[in-house]
Scaffold this motif. Structure first.
Motif, mmCIF file in Angstrom:
data_model
loop_
_atom_site.group_PDB
_atom_site.id
_atom_site.type_symbol
_atom_site.label_atom_id
_atom_site.label_comp_id
_atom_site.label_asym_id
_atom_site.label_seq_id
_atom_site.Cartn_x
_atom_site.Cartn_y
_atom_site.Cartn_z
ATOM 1 N N ARG A 136 8.766 33.942 21.446
ATOM 2 C CA ARG A 136 8.882 33.113 20.247
ATOM 3 C C ARG A 136 7.815 32.016 20.257
ATOM 4 O O ARG A 136 7.163 31.760 19.249
ATOM 5 C CB ARG A 136 10.283 32.491 20.200
ATOM 6 C CG ARG A 136 10.452 31.462 19.090
ATOM 7 C CD ARG A 136 11.680 30.593 19.331
ATOM 8 N NE ARG A 136 12.919 31.342 19.159
ATOM 9 C CZ ARG A 136 14.112 30.886 19.515
ATOM 10 N NH1 ARG A 136 14.238 29.700 20.088
ATOM 11 N NH2 ARG A 136 15.192 31.601 19.328
ATOM 12 N N ARG A 137 7.634 31.394 21.402
ATOM 13 C CA ARG A 137 6.666 30.284 21.487
ATOM 14 C C ARG A 137 5.237 30.748 21.238
ATOM 15 O O ARG A 137 4.453 30.066 20.582
ATOM 16 C CB ARG A 137 6.775 29.597 22.848
ATOM 17 C CG ARG A 137 8.100 28.843 22.972
ATOM 18 C CD ARG A 137 8.349 28.318 24.358
ATOM 19 N NE ARG A 137 7.457 27.228 24.714
ATOM 20 C CZ ARG A 137 7.599 26.511 25.836
ATOM 21 N NH1 ARG A 137 8.588 26.786 26.669
ATOM 22 N NH2 ARG A 137 6.760 25.538 26.106
ATOM 23 N N VAL A 138 4.898 31.924 21.764
ATOM 24 C CA VAL A 138 3.551 32.460 21.533
ATOM 25 C C VAL A 138 3.345 32.728 20.041
ATOM 26 O O VAL A 138 2.322 32.352 19.460
ATOM 27 C CB VAL A 138 3.314 33.766 22.335
ATOM 28 C CG1 VAL A 138 1.963 34.374 21.978
ATOM 29 C CG2 VAL A 138 3.375 33.488 23.840
ATOM 30 N N LEU A 139 4.328 33.364 19.403
ATOM 31 C CA LEU A 139 4.202 33.680 17.977
ATOM 32 C C LEU A 139 4.118 32.414 17.127
ATOM 33 O O LEU A 139 3.314 32.331 16.186
ATOM 34 C CB LEU A 139 5.386 34.542 17.502
ATOM 35 C CG LEU A 139 5.475 35.968 18.056
ATOM 36 C CD1 LEU A 139 6.708 36.658 17.496
ATOM 37 C CD2 LEU A 139 4.227 36.777 17.735
ATOM 38 N N VAL A 140 4.961 31.435 17.450
ATOM 39 C CA VAL A 140 4.936 30.181 16.681
ATOM 40 C C VAL A 140 3.574 29.509 16.821
ATOM 41 O O VAL A 140 2.993 29.016 15.855
ATOM 42 C CB VAL A 140 6.083 29.233 17.133
ATOM 43 C CG1 VAL A 140 5.873 27.824 16.587
ATOM 44 C CG2 VAL A 140 7.437 29.788 16.666
ATOM 45 N N SER A 141 3.049 29.532 18.051
ATOM 46 C CA SER A 141 1.731 28.953 18.284
ATOM 47 C C SER A 141 0.661 29.659 17.448
ATOM 48 O O SER A 141 -0.165 29.017 16.786
ATOM 49 C CB SER A 141 1.393 29.053 19.772
ATOM 50 O OG SER A 141 0.064 28.670 19.998
ATOM 51 N N LEU A 142 0.681 30.984 17.437
ATOM 52 C CA LEU A 142 -0.309 31.746 16.654
ATOM 53 C C LEU A 142 -0.120 31.538 15.152
ATOM 54 O O LEU A 142 -1.087 31.480 14.394
ATOM 55 C CB LEU A 142 -0.216 33.246 16.986
ATOM 56 C CG LEU A 142 -0.617 33.663 18.408
ATOM 57 C CD1 LEU A 142 -0.285 35.129 18.643
ATOM 58 C CD2 LEU A 142 -2.103 33.406 18.655
ATOM 59 N N ALA A 143 1.149 31.413 14.751
ATOM 60 C CA ALA A 143 1.442 31.271 13.319
ATOM 61 C C ALA A 143 1.056 29.908 12.752
ATOM 62 O O ALA A 143 1.028 29.723 11.539
ATOM 63 C CB ALA A 143 2.928 31.542 13.050
ATOM 64 N N THR A 144 0.742 28.946 13.633
ATOM 65 C CA THR A 144 0.281 27.654 13.108
ATOM 66 C C THR A 144 -1.173 27.748 12.661
ATOM 67 O O THR A 144 -1.663 26.914 11.924
ATOM 68 C CB THR A 144 0.372 26.507 14.153
ATOM 69 O OG1 THR A 144 0.116 27.070 15.436
ATOM 70 C CG2 THR A 144 1.705 25.839 14.148
ATOM 71 N N GLY A 145 -1.889 28.803 13.122
ATOM 72 C CA GLY A 145 -3.282 28.979 12.705
ATOM 73 C C GLY A 145 -4.113 27.765 13.072
ATOM 74 O O GLY A 145 -4.866 27.222 12.265
ATOM 75 N N ASN A 146 -3.974 27.345 14.314
ATOM 76 C CA ASN A 146 -4.606 26.094 14.722
ATOM 77 C C ASN A 146 -5.662 26.285 15.814
ATOM 78 O O ASN A 146 -5.993 25.361 16.525
ATOM 79 C CB ASN A 146 -3.513 25.137 15.216
ATOM 80 C CG ASN A 146 -3.983 23.699 15.157
ATOM 81 O OD1 ASN A 146 -4.848 23.357 14.375
ATOM 82 N ND2 ASN A 146 -3.419 22.861 16.024
ATOM 83 N N ARG A 147 -6.186 27.495 15.929
ATOM 84 C CA ARG A 147 -7.212 27.733 16.951
ATOM 85 C C ARG A 147 -8.496 26.992 16.588
ATOM 86 O O ARG A 147 -8.885 26.937 15.426
ATOM 87 C CB ARG A 147 -7.508 29.230 17.073
ATOM 88 C CG ARG A 147 -8.569 29.544 18.148
ATOM 89 C CD ARG A 147 -8.903 31.024 18.222
ATOM 90 N NE ARG A 147 -7.777 31.845 18.616
ATOM 91 C CZ ARG A 147 -7.282 31.922 19.844
ATOM 92 N NH1 ARG A 147 -7.808 31.183 20.814
ATOM 93 N NH2 ARG A 147 -6.272 32.720 20.108
ATOM 94 N N THR A 186 -5.341 28.350 21.706
ATOM 95 C CA THR A 186 -5.926 27.193 21.019
ATOM 96 C C THR A 186 -7.443 27.068 21.138
ATOM 97 O O THR A 186 -8.101 26.597 20.232
ATOM 98 C CB THR A 186 -5.315 25.875 21.539
ATOM 99 O OG1 THR A 186 -5.556 25.790 22.945
ATOM 100 C CG2 THR A 186 -3.813 25.810 21.280
ATOM 101 N N ARG A 187 -8.013 27.509 22.269
ATOM 102 C CA ARG A 187 -9.462 27.338 22.462
ATOM 103 C C ARG A 187 -10.274 28.268 21.551
ATOM 104 O O ARG A 187 -9.773 29.303 21.133
ATOM 105 C CB ARG A 187 -9.843 27.633 23.915
ATOM 106 C CG ARG A 187 -9.071 26.825 24.932
ATOM 107 C CD ARG A 187 -9.671 25.449 25.129
ATOM 108 N NE ARG A 187 -9.216 24.863 26.387
ATOM 109 C CZ ARG A 187 -8.317 23.895 26.464
ATOM 110 N NH1 ARG A 187 -7.756 23.407 25.382
ATOM 111 N NH2 ARG A 187 -7.970 23.403 27.648
ATOM 112 N N LEU A 192 -13.549 30.793 25.239
ATOM 113 C CA LEU A 192 -12.665 31.682 25.995
ATOM 114 C C LEU A 192 -13.417 32.847 26.623
ATOM 115 O O LEU A 192 -13.092 33.276 27.735
ATOM 116 C CB LEU A 192 -11.517 32.179 25.109
ATOM 117 C CG LEU A 192 -10.412 31.138 24.887
ATOM 118 C CD1 LEU A 192 -9.451 31.577 23.797
ATOM 119 C CD2 LEU A 192 -9.641 30.860 26.180
ATOM 120 N N LEU A 193 -14.425 33.363 25.927
ATOM 121 C CA LEU A 193 -15.197 34.462 26.515
ATOM 122 C C LEU A 193 -15.861 33.975 27.809
ATOM 123 O O LEU A 193 -15.952 34.703 28.795
ATOM 124 C CB LEU A 193 -16.241 34.986 25.520
ATOM 125 C CG LEU A 193 -15.648 35.704 24.284
ATOM 126 C CD1 LEU A 193 -16.749 36.119 23.313
ATOM 127 C CD2 LEU A 193 -14.810 36.923 24.690
#
Length: 304
Positions: A136-147, A186-187, A192-193
């Motif tokens: 859930r936490r991973v999905l919520v993080s991705l769903a904020t679209g904050n990268r 987030t990065r 990240l690469l």
């Protein structure tokens, strides 16, 4: 392109006895998403009927699903798929991961806005009520679209992040998944690469191998998808397509979603990656796995 002409041709293909499926495939596959939207509006204004309703009443099965998906605006299609993933029978974790890991911040922002308008609740609320714990936490993080979508690579931070990932996983007993999530979700991509390169030097293995050995289930799938999308999005989608067709039975949800949603974005790249990775063309794979009008329309979307 003449929307009026295409609208009349579609009506003709559906009027009277029997439906001319080939005509429908021909007309819709030669148009792009925005042209199909114009046809949708013109159909209603000049014929006084709803095109999607007409298509649904004339077509059936997976063929109908592909055609309706093609007639849906890009963002709304993602919205519908995410909703189906959380509200259908059981949760379609693969769909949630695929969309949220592969879309840009701007695409996620539009998805969130439209989701709220369409369903009266936020995507995050639905994710929270339908999934649990770390996934859930991973999905919520991705769903904020904050990268971070910049291109700057901070070398000392890259060294630090790589070390941090190593210490959160390979180096300790048990895994600190939250550290992985914080860095991977987030990065920016370029940073990240570089982190992945440094990581390989420290851990003597690829970050994907570490994720596989340190995690399991949906969290593993989600973080692997994030890494794959950062490295090579087209290869990620090629793998999604391959897995949707190989083995017994076809995962039609995934097959339809990827073929429709990527057809105007990176289908040529996906086809190239598919051939490189699996030694066969995507075209031949679809041909061997699907049949009838469903196969015809997918092959058109595939092209070549």
């Amino acid at each position: 392109f003449n929307a009026e002409h295409e609208a009349q041709a579609l009506r003709k293909a559906m009027k009277g006895l029997g439906t001319d499926e080939d005509a429908i495939i021909d007309i819709l596959t030669k148009l792009n998403v925005s042209q199909r939207q114009q046809v949708l509006i013109t159909y209603k204004s000049s014929i006084g009927r709803d095109l999607i309703d007409d298509l649904k009443s004339e077509l059936s099965g997976n063929f109908e699903r592909v055609i309706v998906a093609m007639m849906t605006p890009t963002t709304m299609y993602d919205v519908h798929e995410l909703r189906r993933a959380v509200k259908g029978a059981g949760t379609d974790e693969g769909c949630l991961i695929e969309i949220l890991a592969s879309r840009t911040n701007e695409e996620i922002r539009r998805i969130n806005e439209n989701y709220k308008c369409q369903y009266g609740c936020t995507l995050e609320e639905d994710i929270v009520s339908d999934t649990s714990s770390l996934f859930r936490r991973v999905l919520v993080s991705l769903a904020t679209g904050n990268r971070d979508e910049g291109t700057y690579v901070d070398e000392s931070l890259a060294q630090q992040d790589a070390q941090c990932l190593y210490e959160a996983g390979e180096k300790k007993w048990g895994t600190d998944e939250v550290q992985f999530m914080a860095i991977l979700c987030t990065r920016n991509r370029y940073h990240l690469l570089r982190v992945f390169d440094v990581y390989r030097g420290i851990a003597n293995k690829d970050i994907t191998d570490s994720i596989k050995s340190e995690m399991s289930g949906d969290v593993e799938d989600a973080l692997l998808a994030v890494v794959k999308c950062l490295r090579n999005k087209s290869a990620y989608f090629a793998e999604r397509l391959y897995k949707s067709m190989k083995g017994l039975g076809t995962d039609d949800n995934t097959l339809i979603r990827v073929m429709v949603s990527r057809s105007e974005i990176d289908m040529l790249d996906i086809r190239r990656e598919f051939r490189t990775m699996y030694g066969k063309s995507l075209h031949s794979f679809i041909k061997g796995d699907c049949s009838g009008d469903y196969r015809k329309v997918l092959l058109r979307l595939c092209g070549g």
